[in-house]
Motif scaffolding. Structure first.
Motif, mmCIF file in Angstrom:
data_model
loop_
_atom_site.group_PDB
_atom_site.id
_atom_site.type_symbol
_atom_site.label_atom_id
_atom_site.label_comp_id
_atom_site.label_asym_id
_atom_site.label_seq_id
_atom_site.Cartn_x
_atom_site.Cartn_y
_atom_site.Cartn_z
ATOM 1 N N LYS A 184 -3.327 4.876 1.288
ATOM 2 C CA LYS A 184 -4.207 5.658 0.420
ATOM 3 C C LYS A 184 -3.961 7.159 0.622
ATOM 4 C CE LYS A 184 -9.090 5.890 -0.733
ATOM 5 N NZ LYS A 184 -10.453 5.574 -0.245
ATOM 6 N N HIS A 216 0.775 -1.242 0.000
ATOM 7 C CA HIS A 216 0.000 0.000 0.000
ATOM 8 C C HIS A 216 0.809 1.296 0.000
ATOM 9 C CE1 HIS A 216 -3.726 -2.209 0.480
ATOM 10 N NE2 HIS A 216 -3.169 -2.896 1.487
ATOM 11 N N ALA A 222 -3.525 0.039 4.886
ATOM 12 C CA ALA A 222 -4.215 0.334 3.623
ATOM 13 C C ALA A 222 -4.737 1.778 3.641
ATOM 14 C CB ALA A 222 -5.356 -0.654 3.402
#
Lengths: 437, 437
Positions: free
Chosen positions: B428, B344, B424
Motif C-alpha cells: 500500500k 500487493h 499488504a
C-alpha cells in the motif's frame, strides 16, 4: 612471494605458554599434572544441569526463547541475578552493582579480551601484579601491549612499589599510555594471595592521583575469577600455624567512585561449570557501551541456552548449594596437598598457602631455579610430575631478570591420591637439589 | 581531563546499524518486522535438545566431560562430524575438508572476527559483494579496515567488475593491502543470490593472478551461513515463471588449491538453534594455527556442552531430519511472501526471489528512495511495517553514492499471517509513491 598475509597481531600471537606443557603431559601417560588450573571433574553439576535444562526445554514457551538469539549484553534475568548475587557477596552493598552495566560473556576471559580491545592501542601499558595470570600476559603480548609489573606481597599489591612505578612512568612520559591496573584480587593465580579492601582502596586512590598527568582515566580492572572458591569456615581448614584465613574482603565495587573507575570481571566457569562457559563483567561508561558493541561484532551475545541454565541455577538456590559443595571439596584437597607438602618438601621451601582457589605457590631458596629449562623442572618431568614454572607468570622487564625459583602447584583437577603421589615425587626431586652439599 | 581512555578501535566501534531499527520495533508494539534475520521460533529443536542433553547428562561419564574445559579448536568428535557433514553436502568431495583444519566457534560471526584479526592490519582492504552482510561492514569499520565493493549479479559476483577493481587497486598501489574477497555464496544476505561453482572458481583464479603483485596470498573467504536453508525440491516451491531453483553448487573447498586459499565458514545457528551459538570454519595454514591461538586468547574454546549437543544431533541423524523440517517451513513461508508480493507490490518493483535463505530483495524504480530517511521508509514505519533499507548493505564508496532504492524483506521470524499483513501494508505504501503522477 615470501611474505604471508598475516596481520601484525596474527604474527605476534604466540602459542599458549602452557601448550607444550599440555603436549608433554599427553606424551607421558603416567604423568601427574599439578600444572593445569582445571576444575575437579567430580564436582561438576551434572545432575543439576540435567534437571534445569529439562525444566527449560519441557515446554516451547521457555524452550524456544532459550534456543533463539538474545540480547548482546546478555539475558536480562541473568544480568539481574548476577548483579544481585554480587551484591549479596559484597554484604548487601549496591554502590556499583547495577544490572544495567552487567554484560554476560563467554567466560571472563572474553570480557578481559574485549576490555583490552576497547581500552588499548598498540604500545599502551597495563600495570599487572608480578607474578600474574600468564594467559593475560599472552593477550597483552599478542595485542602489542606492554605489561609493567608491580611487586606482589602475601596480602596483595605492594603499594609503595605501585607508586614508584607510576612516578617512574610519569617521569619518562609514559603515563599517558597507562590504561589500567589489573589485579586478581581473590586467591590469586598463581600465588593464592588475596588483596584487602584497604589495598584496593589505596590503589584506586593512587590511580586517581596520577590521572591528571595521564590525561585520561586509569581503570582498576578487578579479576575475581577465584572469588567463590573460598574454603568454608575454619573447621574445615588445614591446621596450621603459619596460615590465617583472611575474611573474604568485598570487591572494589564497594568503594566510592567505583561506578566510574572499577571494571569488575567474574566467572561462572570455576564455581559452576567450565563447559557452560559463562563469565560476566560490570563496566563503567563509556566502556560498558563500547564493550557491548564489540561483543556484538564478536558474536551478538553468549549462547542463550547456557544463560537460561545459569539463571535458573541462581534463582532456585541450586547454584549456592552447589558452590558450597565445591568449596568443601577444594578445602579438603588443599588440606591433603598441604599435609603432603609438609611431609615431603624441604623446610627451606617457602609455601604460600591460601584461603581458597586452586593453587599453592612454592618458593625455592634463591639461586635454585625451578624454571622451564632448570634441572628441577626437567627432573620432575622425568619423574612424571608437572608444575607451572613461576617464571612464566612474570611480566617482561628489561631492568631485571624474572625470578625463576618459584612453582605454581595446583590441586584443582588431580585426585587426592595423585596429589599425595605428585607432591611426594616433587619433594624427592627438590630434596635432591636442595640438600646441603 | 577531557579525553576518555578508549582505544581507536573503541572509538570507531559504532552502534549496530540495526540497533535503532530494533528500538523502533520495541516502541511500536503493533509493528510487523520484516527486518530481522532471526530464525522462526516454531522451528527451534526444543524436543531434540531436551532428549540429547538428557542423554549427555544422564551419566557422569558423558556429563562431566561436557561440563569441563575442552580443546581450543573444539571437541574432536564435533570437528570430525563437521568435516564429514560438509563432505556430504559437497557430494563426497574431500579435497579440503580435513577435520584437522576445522575450528569450532561461538557462531560463524566469531570466526569472521578472528579471521580478520589474524589477517588484517588497520588500513587493509577486504573486497566484498555490493550489497553484503551489514554486520560484516560494521566489523571492518570498527577495525579500521576498508571494504571495497564488487558488483553483484543475480547469480553472484560480477567477475568483470572484480577484475576491474583488482586492476584498479594494482594501479594505485593498494593491492598489497588487499587480504581477502568475502563472498556469501548461498542465498546471500541481503539479496538471496547464490554463486555458481564456476564463478567461485573464476574468482579464485583471479585472486591468484593478482597475488604476485600483492606480495602475499589473497584469500577467498566463503561465508556459507545460509547454505542449509535451501528450499527442498520443486514440488514445494512457489509456482513462478521468473524463478528457477538453482541446483545448490558445491563450496569453493572443492576447487583445486582450496586447501591453501579458501577460508570457509558455516554455522549451526541458522539450521539448528541460534541459542546454541555454534559456528565453524575451515582454514588454510598459517591461518588455522593463528586463529586457533587467537581463539585461545578470546575464550579457550566454545562451550563444551553445546558442542556435545550438536555432535549427538549430527551423529544420530536428528540434525538432518530437523534441517529437512526447517527447510520445508521456510519454503512455505517464502511461498506465502511471494504470493503476497505478487498481489500487493506494484509491477515495476523488481523482486529477487531465492531458492533458500530468509530474504527477498526488492528494487524500486530508480529515483525512488527506500533509504532510512526516505518517505517510503518513514511511511512504512507509520503503517507499522519494518524492512531493512538496502543502502545499509553497501560499502562506502567515495566515487559513487550508495543505491538507496532497495529493500531487504525477511520471512524468517514473522508468522504467515504477519507476512501477508506486512506485505499488504508495504504494498500500500509503495503504491502510493510509485503511482504514475
Amino acid at each position: 612471494m615470501k611474505q604471508n598475509a598475516l596481520s601484525a597481531l596474527g604474527r605476534r600471537t604466540a602459542p599458549p605458554a602452557i601448550s607444550w606443557l599440555m603436549k608433554t603431559a599427553l606424551a607421558r601417560p603416567k604423568l601427574i599434572s599439578l600444572a593445569a588450573g582445571f576444575t575437579d571433574n567430580s564436582t561438576l553439576p551434572v545432575e543439576i544441569s540435567r534437571k534445569l535444562l529439562n525444566d527449560i526445554l519441557r515446554s516451547p514457551k521457555t524452550g524456544q526463547p532459550a534456543l533463539q538469539y538474545g540480547f548482546t549484553a546478555g539475558e536480562n534475568n541473568l544480568r539481574q541475578l548476577t548483579a544481585k548475587h554480587l551484591q549479596k557477596l559484597d554484604g548487601g552493598h549496591d554502590r556499583a552493582h547495577s544490572p544495567d552495566r552487567v554484560i554476560i560473556t563467554g567466560g571472563s576471559q572474553q570480557l578481559l579480551y574485549m576490555t583490552l580491545e576497547a581500552l588499548c592501542d598498540e604500545g599502551d601499558i597495563i600495570l599487572v601484579e608480578n607474578p600474574t595470570y600468564f594467559v593475560f600476559l599472552s593477550i597483552l603480548q599478542s595485542r602489542g601491549l606492554k605489561a609493567r609489573g608491580v611487586k606482589l606481597e602475601r596480602d596483595g599489591l605492594d603499594l609503595v612499589h605501585l607508586e614508584k612505578v607510576l612516578t617512574q612512568l610519569k617521569k619518562t612520559g609514559e603515563l599517558r599510555r597507562v590504561k589500567a591496573l589489573y589485579l586478581i584480587t581473590y586467591f590469586q593465580n598463581p600465588t593464592g594471595a588475596t588483596t584487602s579492601l584497604a589495598k584496593k582502596s589505596a590503589a584506586l586512590a593512587l590511580l586517581k592521583k596520577f590521572e591528571r598527568a595521564a590525561g585520561h582515566p586509569i581503570y582498576l580492572l578487578e579479576d575475581a575469577a577465584y572469588r567463590e572458591l573460598s574454603f568454608p569456615g575454619r573447621a574445615d581448614l588445614p591446621v596450621s600455624q603459619e596460615q590465617r584465613i583472611p575474611t573474604i574482603p568485598p570487591t572494589a565495587l564497594t568503594l566510592p567512585g567505583a561506578a566510574e573507575r572499577v571494571i569488575y570481571t567474574g566467572t561462572y566457569s570455576k564455581p559452576f561449570a567450565p563447559g557452560a562457559r559463562l563469565g560476566f563483567g560490570i563496566l563503567p561508561e563509556p566502556l560498558f557501551t563500547t564493550v557491548q558493541r564489540i561483543k556484538g561484532n564478536h558474536d551478538f551475545g553468549t549462547a542463550n541456552l547456557l544463560q537460561q541454565l545459569l539463571a535458573r541455577a541462581l534463582a532456585t538456590g541450586l547454584y549456592d548449594r552447589h558452590v558450597a559443595k565445591v568449596q568443601k571439596n577444594y578445602a579438603r584437597k588443599a588440606r591433603v596437598m598441604k599435609q603432603a607438602l609438609a611431609e615431603h618438601f624441604p623446610a627451606n621451601v617457602e609455601i604460600w598457602a591460601s584461603g581458597g582457589g586452586l593453587y599453592f605457590w612454592a618458593r625455592l631458596p634463591k639461586g635454585i631455579s625451578a624454571g622451564v629449562k632448570s634441572k628441577v623442572f626437567q627432573t620432575a618431568l622425568k619423574n612424571d610430575v608437572l608444575y607451572v614454572p613461576g617464571e612464566l607468570c612474570y611480566a617482561d622487564d628489561p631492568a631485571r631478570a624474572k625470578p625463576d625459583n618459584e612453582m605454581r602447584i595446583s590441586f584443582g583437577s588431580a585426585s587426592e591420591e595423585n596429589i599425595r603421589k605428585g607432591i611426594a615425587r616433587l619433594g624427592k626431586v627438590l630434596r635432591k637439589f636442595l640438600q646441603p652439599a
